[in-house]
Design an enzyme around this catalytic site. Structure first.
Site, PDB file in Angstrom:
ATOM      1  N   HIS A 144       0.815  -1.220   0.000  1.00 45.73           N
ATOM      2  CA  HIS A 144       0.000   0.000   0.000  1.00 45.73           C
ATOM      3  C   HIS A 144       0.849   1.272   0.000  1.00 45.73           C
ATOM      4  O   HIS A 144       0.396   2.323   0.450  1.00 45.73           O
ATOM      5  CB  HIS A 144      -0.983   0.023   1.162  1.00 45.73           C
ATOM      6  N   HIS A 253      -1.104   2.315   7.313  1.00 51.02           N
ATOM      7  CA  HIS A 253      -1.016   2.839   5.956  1.00 51.02           C
ATOM      8  C   HIS A 253       0.432   3.200   5.615  1.00 51.02           C
ATOM      9  O   HIS A 253       1.149   3.778   6.445  1.00 51.02           O
ATOM     10  CB  HIS A 253      -1.867   4.108   5.827  1.00 51.02           C
ATOM     11  N   SER A 304      -3.405   5.290  10.356  1.00 55.10           N
ATOM     12  CA  SER A 304      -2.423   6.213   9.784  1.00 55.10           C
ATOM     13  C   SER A 304      -1.100   6.108  10.524  1.00 55.10           C
ATOM     14  O   SER A 304      -1.080   5.882  11.734  1.00 55.10           O
ATOM     15  CB  SER A 304      -2.959   7.648   9.880  1.00 55.10           C
ATOM     16  N   GLU A 490      -9.263  -2.557   1.667  1.00 53.19           N
ATOM     17  CA  GLU A 490      -8.731  -2.002   2.907  1.00 53.19           C
ATOM     18  C   GLU A 490      -9.765  -2.162   4.020  1.00 53.19           C
ATOM     19  O   GLU A 490     -10.705  -1.384   4.128  1.00 53.19           O
ATOM     20  CB  GLU A 490      -8.375  -0.527   2.709  1.00 53.19           C
ATOM     21  N   TYR A 530     -12.603   0.280   0.264  1.00 59.33           N
ATOM     22  CA  TYR A 530     -12.614   0.053   1.715  1.00 59.33           C
ATOM     23  C   TYR A 530     -13.716  -0.924   2.133  1.00 59.33           C
ATOM     24  O   TYR A 530     -14.688  -1.162   1.412  1.00 59.33           O
ATOM     25  CB  TYR A 530     -12.795   1.379   2.455  1.00 59.33           C
ATOM     26  N   ASP A 662      20.553   3.702  -6.781  1.00 61.27           N
ATOM     27  CA  ASP A 662      19.305   4.429  -6.554  1.00 61.27           C
ATOM     28  C   ASP A 662      18.300   3.612  -5.753  1.00 61.27           C
ATOM     29  O   ASP A 662      17.210   4.094  -5.432  1.00 61.27           O
ATOM     30  CB  ASP A 662      18.681   4.915  -7.871  1.00 61.27           C
ATOM     31  N   SER A 664      19.209   2.592  -2.792  1.00 58.74           N
ATOM     32  CA  SER A 664      19.655   2.859  -1.427  1.00 58.74           C
ATOM     33  C   SER A 664      18.821   3.957  -0.787  1.00 58.74           C
ATOM     34  O   SER A 664      18.419   4.928  -1.445  1.00 58.74           O
ATOM     35  CB  SER A 664      21.132   3.271  -1.420  1.00 58.74           C
ATOM     36  N   THR A 667      20.381   7.612  -1.077  1.00 59.84           N
ATOM     37  CA  THR A 667      20.428   8.386  -2.321  1.00 59.84           C
ATOM     38  C   THR A 667      19.032   8.850  -2.721  1.00 59.84           C
ATOM     39  O   THR A 667      18.022   8.221  -2.382  1.00 59.84           O
ATOM     40  CB  THR A 667      21.000   7.550  -3.479  1.00 59.84           C
TER      41      THR A 667
END
Length: 732
Positions: A144, A253, A304, A490, A530, A662, A664, A667
């Site tokens: 998600h 989330h 959340s 969800e 949902y 990229d 990582s 970075t």
């Protein structure tokens, strides 16, 4: 000498000797019989017997799609299109086989699994493996993250917000997911599984407490919190006890990266996986190494990670409790924040919390999971389910529809217009616009969804294809006494609790299960928005307005999943009816235009440095370098590649060693589209405390498109920064 006396004496001695031998043999025989009898009567094994091991396979593969121009999936903000990479996206597959049956669980760094994506993956697996991996024994679940490319759906609602069906995005996901299964398949070996559970505090917040409080008081009193804090961890080992993988579920989330982010990002769950895999695969670059860590979503519908809660961004005061809006700016100004000062720090903190708890539970997992495997699956027409309310009353699910509060968004990302959460009446202005553009909802649909005021009657619209799915997957797999419930959406906290309780009760009623642990795997197989409880639906906050099959959606799922659990408990899952198969729509529209040719400033070349690095940095600094760049879409399939490398010079070998890509966390690859088809790429390296002193450089790789006559030609380019020093002080 008297010969007779001697003979008599000899005979006597011989007799005595024979008697002694007889007595000795008798004594030994009695002793042996006694010992043997004791051994049979009183067994005392030195090693306790063990259940037969499973066959276990783990695999991980890059599934990152084009990091430019494509909308990011989740917030449905038109301006939030991809423009670089924060972290790469990976698919992680786990195969378990008991010698009779096989199940596969896949968790991918994507917003959710769409029906079209599942159909494409199953089709590709069938080509490779025949009937080994099927719709009943393969679960696909999304973490998600709201930082992954969209464009992999086949229903109109999602096509509108995704710029249509974007084949390069679909191909990256399908190829990455299938490759993760390939790698898991090739790594299968005998092994064991151990489980552990524990609570994770300070990492989640219920964003719709008003709805939660509408659940029965007696039910709420059974739980200490209004979100599920439980983390469930499975530790997968080989027969020597060495860990090969970990699979976990936690309800939160993946929205620590907010709707202003434009970089591909795996968000907090992806960062947790990154940390554990880096911990177990020491010395390997991200996405490499044998150990695979899967962090999966659960019943996160109202949960959340923004633990500071919602406040008005323009005043700093709390938002209105009931409708999550602000006096000035409405819902758009009401944002939930935290725990960090910005989205990157919040992602790091929440991800680290999840990783730390999972690592702790992984180390303590000592309850062995044993027993047979089961897999039960059906397709269900969710628009036409009769729900038994009690012994005398029934209700029905509805054709799909979204309510007014859907357009209000959530405290994790509010809508732009003047909608608010908690709306149980329509708005004449917006209803009039809807009627003019899409037609008025039928009385049947309006009555079925009551008290939801319908904004989009999606179940009554079918151009160019249906707007929402009717046919939905319901699925349960069990590994011993662990049941994984694949939910196509969800689920809120209380919805998940009711599902878990019902399935546990059904499974434990059978003779093959005892004290079953049930986990919800959210965002699985198909996406249907949902799933709230009936009571939460009445409040019509965002989650209720987005429960598309009406107030009895959860009741329908309870019936369907309970039926699957009953079949598993009775061993009759093979007798389940398949149900109506979902459609596969051809010729889906692609609303994303082809990337144009690239241009560059006069007297420059692609890969040339525009803004150079400084000579010296210290740990904790941010190195930044900007290159002339092409559109990243021109790089085609970017899986297992990189746009960025941070390299350190090794004096012992006189060579450059790649220490970051990229993928990582340290970075950030920003692609900036300029005017006149020119663009730049800015690479940042946030120097970690673990960086060794030495000489470094940053390289950027890409492709640009030009026209040769009337034919487009794609050409690779490469650019490098100056060499710079990293020190613990500025005096290097």
């Amino acid at each position: 000498m008297d010969v007779r006396r001697v003979l008599c004496c000899g005979l006597s001695c011989l007799l005595v000797f024979k008697v002694l031998i007889f007595l000795t043999v008798a004594a030994v025989t009695v002793t042996l019989i006694t010992l043997l009898t004791q051994a049979i009567t009183y067994p005392y094994p030195t090693v306790p017997p063990q259940d037969p091991p499973y066959l276990i396979g783990v695999g991980r593969a890059d599934c990152t799609g084009p990091p430019a121009d494509i909308p990011l999936m989740g917030y449905a903000v038109p301006q939030q299109t991809a423009a670089g990479i924060h972290t790469r996206l990976f698919s992680r597959a786990f195969i378990v086989d008991d010698g009779h049956k096989r199940v596969v669980f896949i968790t991918a760094d994507i917003g959710m699994v769409s029906q079209r994506l599942r159909l494409e993956v199953l089709k590709a697996l069938q080509v490779k493996y025949g009937t080994l991996y099927r719709q009943d024994n393969v679960v696909l679940s999304g973490t998600h993250t709201h930082g992954g490319p969209a464009g992999y759906f086949q229903y109109t609602v999602f096509l509108i917000s995704s710029k249509g069906y974007v084949k390069p995005a679909v191909k990256a996901l399908v190829d990455g997911i299938v490759q993760s299964v390939d790698r898991a398949h090739r790594s299968i070996r005998p092994g064991r599984i151990y489980m552990s559970q524990g609570a994770l505090e300070d990492s989640s917040l219920n964003r719709s407490p008003q709805s939660y409080l509408n659940n029965p008081q007696k039910e709420r009193d059974r739980y200490e919190t209004n979100t599920d804090k439980q983390v469930v961890v499975l530790r997968l080992t080989d027969l020597d006890g060495d860990g090969v993988g970990m699979l976990s579920w936690f309800a939160v989330h993946a929205v620590s990266m907010n709707y202003t982010n434009q970089m591909i990002s795996s968000d907090n769950m992806g960062y947790a996986a990154y940390l554990l895999e880096q911990d177990k695969n020491r010395g390997s670059l991200p996405g490499k190494g044998p150990f695979v860590a899967g962090f999966s979503s659960s019943n996160l519908g109202d949960v959340s990670p923004n633990t500071r809660g919602p406040v008005c961004a323009n005043t700093g005061l709390p938002c209105d409790y009931l409708n999550s809006s602000c006096p000035i700016g409405g819902t758009k100004m009401c944002h939930a924040y935290g725990p960090g000062e910005d989205m990157f720090e919040s992602t790091r903190l929440i991800g680290h919390n999840i990783y730390k708890k999972a690592k702790e539970l992984y180390g303590k997992a000592d309850w062995e999971v044993t027993g047979f495997l089961h897999a039960a699956h059906q397709w269900v027409n969710m628009t036409d389910v009769t729900v038994q309310i009690n012994s005398t009353h029934t209700a029905r699910t509805c054709k799909p529809a979204l309510g007014h509060s859907f357009a209000a968004g959530t405290t994790d990302g509010g809508g732009d217009l003047n909608f608010t959460q908690g709306a149980v009446e329509g708005d004449p202005f917006w209803d009039g616009i809807r009627n003019a553009l899409m037609g008025e909802p039928s009385n049947e649909t309006k009555e079925c969804h009551r008290p939801k005021p319908i904004l989009f009657n999606t179940g009554e619209m079918s151009w160019p294809v249906p707007w929402h799915p009717e046919i939905v997957d319901v699925q349960i797999i069990t590994i011993g006494s662990v049941a994984v419930v694949a939910v196509p959406g969800e689920m809120t906290t209380m919805s998940g609790r009711r599902i878990r309780e019902a399935i546990k009760q059904e499974l434990d009623s059978g003779s093959s299960f005892e004290d079953t642990t049930v986990v919800i795997a959210g965002l699985s197989n198909t996406y249907t928005h949902y799933i709230t409880t009936y009571e939460e639906y009445q409040i019509q906050r965002y989650e209720g307005a987005s429960t598309i099959y009406g107030p009895h959606t959860l009741g329908a799922y309870l019936q369907k999943y309970t039926n699957l659990a009953r079949a598993i408990a009775q061993g009759t899952e093979s007798e389940l009816q398949r149900g109506p198969e979902p459609p596969y729509f051809a010729n889906l529209p692609n609303l994303l235009p082809a990337a144009p040719v690239d241009k560059k400033p006069v007297n420059s070349s692609f890969g040339q440095v525009l803004e150079q690095v400084l000579p010296v940095y210290r740990v904790g600094d941010v190195v930044s370098v900007t290159f002339v760049a092409g559109n990243p879409r021109h790089s085609g399939d970017i899986r297992d590649k990189t746009f960025v490398s941070v390299e350190v010079f090794q004096n012992t070998s006189s060579s450059w060693e790649v220490v970051h890509t990229d993928a990582s966390w340290e970075t950030r690859f920003h692609w900036v589209k300029g005017s006149n088809r020119e663009s730049n790429a800015t690479v940042e390296w946030h120097i970690p405390a673990s960086a060794q002193q030495g000489s470094y450089r940053i390289q950027h790789f890409g492709h640009y498109k030009k026209m040769v006559g009337f034919r487009p030609v794609i050409t690779a380019y490469q650019g490098s920064s100056d060499v710079f020093a990293v020190s613990h002080t500025y005096y290097y």
